[in-house]
Design an enzyme around this catalytic site. Structure first.
Site: not given
Length: 207
Positions: A10, A12, A150, A155
């Site tokens: 994942d 960000e 998040h 995540d």
């Protein structure tokens, strides 16, 4: 279950599109072997630009946190080694795939395996779920959660548990002995109403 290793990842990011100049600000990933997490990778990274207040509030990652983080290229070289030649999984994989490919190109690396999208697969495995956002599926399946949505590693870990849950439920529901990665890839593209026939046929062919 599927005993092949997968890396569930994942990102960000500073925004929605690497084509518009957005960069990665955090990566989190877990290696799943024999249906359990055996290794983790996590790092903030300095994108060389300030992030806006929406991203700060959405992720909890601040400009102060990124100021002293290692630069994106340094982290991506390390992350490429972590990925190796493992199969890849992400929730809403098209998003993470675009950023992974863009950042790997910057360090003259490339992705060598396909992505499976746990969100697309979950729509077929759990059609009864209220929706197929990661937060909702974690509640629906009572998956272990840190509550820190998040953030990249949290995540990735929750997506990893969802992946294992889907494999287990496919086995139990359709009496499939092994759930290979290529089956998950194919399943993500099957029309939802055709899923039972598709999986029943696979189970018969498996013998």
């Amino acid at each position: 279950m599927g005993n092949y290793p997968v890396v569930v990842l994942d990102f960000e990011t500073t925004g929605l599109s690497p084509d518009q100049g957005d960069r990665v600000i955090e990566v989190g990933a877990v290696l799943i072997e024999n249906n359990r997490i055996t290794d983790r990778f996590q790092s903030l990274m300095n994108p060389g630009m300030r992030i806006n207040s929406f991203i700060e509030n959405y992720t909890g990652i601040t400009n102060d946190m990124l100021k002293d983080a290692p630069p994106v290229p340094e982290v991506m070289k390390e992350f490429a080694s972590f990925l190796g030649d493992h199969h890849l999984v992400a929730h809403n994989a098209s998003f993470d795939q675009r950023f992974l490919d863009a950042e790997l190109r910057r360090v003259r690396r490339r992705r060598v395996r396909d992505f499976a999208c746990s969100m697309l697969i979950s729509r077929r495995v759990y059609p009864e779920a209220p929706n197929h956002r990661l937060e909702s599926l974690v509640l629906h399946k009572k998956i272990k959660s840190t509550g820190a949505f998040h953030r990249a590693l949290a995540d990735a870990e929750m997506t990893g548990h969802l992946w294992v849950s889907m494999i287990r439920d496919l086995k139990e529901t359709y009496r499939i002995r092994n759930v290979p990665f290529h089956l998950m890839l194919r399943l993500s593209k099957v029309a939802r109403k055709g899923v039972p026939n598709f999986l029943e046929k696979f189970a018969l062919e498996e013998g």
